[in-house]
Design a protein around this motif. Sequence first.
Motif, PDB file in Angstrom:
ATOM      1  N   UNK A   1      -8.515   7.212  -6.746  1.00 14.45           N
ATOM      2  CA  UNK A   1      -9.523   6.334  -6.147  1.00 14.45           C
ATOM      3  C   UNK A   1     -10.103   5.392  -7.200  1.00 14.45           C
ATOM      4  N   UNK A   2     -10.310   4.160  -6.807  1.00 13.49           N
ATOM      5  CA  UNK A   2     -10.818   3.166  -7.731  1.00 13.49           C
ATOM      6  C   UNK A   2     -12.323   3.025  -7.512  1.00 13.49           C
ATOM      7  N   UNK A   3     -13.102   3.897  -8.138  1.00 12.07           N
ATOM      8  CA  UNK A   3     -14.535   3.983  -7.901  1.00 12.07           C
ATOM      9  C   UNK A   3     -15.270   2.688  -8.245  1.00 12.07           C
ATOM     10  N   UNK A   4     -14.720   1.889  -9.164  1.00 13.12           N
ATOM     11  CA  UNK A   4     -15.443   0.697  -9.619  1.00 13.12           C
ATOM     12  C   UNK A   4     -15.221  -0.518  -8.717  1.00 13.12           C
ATOM     13  N   UNK A   5     -14.311  -0.379  -7.742  1.00 11.34           N
ATOM     14  CA  UNK A   5     -14.081  -1.497  -6.831  1.00 11.34           C
ATOM     15  C   UNK A   5     -15.364  -1.844  -6.086  1.00 11.34           C
ATOM     16  N   UNK A   6     -15.665  -3.101  -6.000  1.00  7.29           N
ATOM     17  CA  UNK A   6     -16.837  -3.523  -5.235  1.00  7.29           C
ATOM     18  C   UNK A   6     -16.482  -3.563  -3.755  1.00  7.29           C
ATOM     19  N   UNK A   7     -17.369  -3.033  -2.929  1.00  7.94           N
ATOM     20  CA  UNK A   7     -17.121  -2.977  -1.496  1.00  7.94           C
ATOM     21  C   UNK A   7     -17.718  -4.214  -0.834  1.00  7.94           C
ATOM     22  N   UNK A   8     -16.881  -5.015  -0.231  1.00 12.01           N
ATOM     23  CA  UNK A   8     -17.347  -6.169   0.521  1.00 12.01           C
ATOM     24  C   UNK A   8     -17.149  -5.888   2.008  1.00 12.01           C
ATOM     25  N   UNK A   9     -18.070  -6.381   2.803  1.00 10.40           N
ATOM     26  CA  UNK A   9     -17.928  -6.192   4.241  1.00 10.40           C
ATOM     27  C   UNK A   9     -16.754  -6.998   4.771  1.00 10.40           C
ATOM     28  N   UNK A  10     -16.647  -8.248   4.331  1.00  9.31           N
ATOM     29  CA  UNK A  10     -15.570  -9.102   4.806  1.00  9.31           C
ATOM     30  C   UNK A  10     -14.310  -8.914   3.952  1.00  9.31           C
ATOM     31  N   UNK A  11     -13.178  -9.212   4.573  1.00  9.02           N
ATOM     32  CA  UNK A  11     -11.935  -9.183   3.809  1.00  9.02           C
ATOM     33  C   UNK A  11     -11.870 -10.417   2.921  1.00  9.02           C
ATOM     34  N   UNK A  12     -11.009 -10.383   1.933  1.00  8.07           N
ATOM     35  CA  UNK A  12     -10.793 -11.516   1.042  1.00  8.07           C
ATOM     36  C   UNK A  12      -9.379 -12.019   1.276  1.00  8.07           C
ATOM     37  N   UNK A  13      -9.291 -13.221   1.826  1.00 12.74           N
ATOM     38  CA  UNK A  13      -7.988 -13.779   2.199  1.00 12.74           C
ATOM     39  C   UNK A  13      -7.225 -12.859   3.142  1.00 12.74           C
ATOM     40  N   UNK A  14      -7.986 -12.154   3.976  1.00 14.94           N
ATOM     41  CA  UNK A  14      -7.360 -11.286   4.970  1.00 14.94           C
ATOM     42  C   UNK A  14      -7.041  -9.890   4.492  1.00 14.94           C
ATOM     43  N   UNK A  26      -4.894  -3.570   1.654  1.00 13.02           N
ATOM     44  CA  UNK A  26      -4.735  -3.322   3.085  1.00 13.02           C
ATOM     45  C   UNK A  26      -5.137  -4.537   3.912  1.00 13.02           C
ATOM     46  N   UNK A  27      -4.390  -4.781   4.979  1.00  9.48           N
ATOM     47  CA  UNK A  27      -4.677  -5.891   5.878  1.00  9.48           C
ATOM     48  C   UNK A  27      -3.536  -6.885   5.899  1.00  9.48           C
ATOM     49  N   UNK A  28      -3.882  -8.173   5.879  1.00  9.40           N
ATOM     50  CA  UNK A  28      -2.865  -9.215   5.815  1.00  9.40           C
ATOM     51  C   UNK A  28      -2.370  -9.677   7.174  1.00  9.40           C
TER      52      UNK A  28
END
Length: 429
Positions: A1-14, A26-28
């Motif tokens: 798990x990448x604990x330092x990843x920032x959680x954004x509500x919206x996707x970034x470029x899908x 994930x997504x796309x």
Amino acid sequence: MRQKDKIFLESKNGYFGEDKNGKHAFGGQYIPEILFPALKELEKAYKEIFPSKAYQKELKMLLDTFVGRPTPLIYAANASKILKNDIYLKFEGLANTGAHKINNALGQVLLAKYMGKKRVIAETGAGQHGLATAAACAKLGLECEVFMGEIDVARQRPNVFNMELFGAKVSSVSSGSKTLKDAVNEALREWSKRSEDSFYVLGSALGPYPYPDLVRDLQSINSKELKTQTKLFFKGLPDVMIACVGGGSNAIGFFAHYLEEKVRLIGIEAGGIGEGIGENAIRIHSKNASEGIAQGFKSIFLQDSEGQLSLTHSISAGLDYGGINPQLAHLYEVGRVEFGSATDKEALEALQFFASNEGIIPALESSHALAGAIALCKQGIKGKKIIVNISGRGDKDIFITAKALTPKAWSAFLREEIKRIEKDLESPK
């Protein structure tokens, strides 16, 4: 798990998150070329029409006067005493059509109308999304066709009847496993043929971008209401929030306004009847699940070595999908959302417990979340504030629950009812 990843509500470029090599997680949009114009049109509508004052004003009016929002937050006093924790129930079952699905369906059908579309297509598993879409189309005056797996048509006959009552065409899908994933495939095929005049109302926070974002935004009315409703019962934040997870629309909407808060978020998947392939619908913590691409998006799927979706099972038709919302997959990866599972038996036991102690009949999907809450309380925690999302009510499940809980009485009733129907058919009018 990448604990330092920032959680954004919206996707970034899908996409939600990035892997260690800097690639999207994930997504796309993994779709046939023929669908790109339709998705670009939808993306434009999501960015321009969806946030507009006119659309948002009409949506709010319809949510208030047609859906019946806000849905109540109920303090489960009797269950709380037994379980030694304060249990609260966000009861989406009191929304028009009986489940959270109407939040998303109404928003998408309204968007279709603003886009000038005349026809709506949708897929459904348990029938609640199809029912909600049919109701929204009846209200807003659009043609509606719902694709539903043959098995789900049989086990959710009341919802099929009501969809047709709303004027929708219900098309039974007999390919593959004859359940939700096959209904999705058929709906996508139909959309590829008629995207110029048809709008695809996707039922969960799945599929190619922008659907995961659009559906989350529409379902987040749930957690937005909770921010105000909890103040009537306690100060501060809840300790734990629990939701069932099939595709993930009720869960991501329930969690949305709490993702940046210090609240424990737990998703409960369908544990079914065993650990083997085709016996459950557990994607997280399953040795039979892996990252993959299916039905237009990248996420975690139950699949074989060739990437074909595996058979699944759940007593609840709304939880037997082989994949999971890409944002929830990301939130698990970064350690923000925990996952557990509940078996068919545990879900039925939870349904009975809350029916007899709180006077509500939750949907079988929601009963999995309630089973998760019971299991958590049995671990020994005490005095915690726990909110469970009751994503729908259990009226639709009577042909399943009655057969499982009182098979002899239910069988006798059905036999007598058939006799009465046949007698009425034979009688001259």
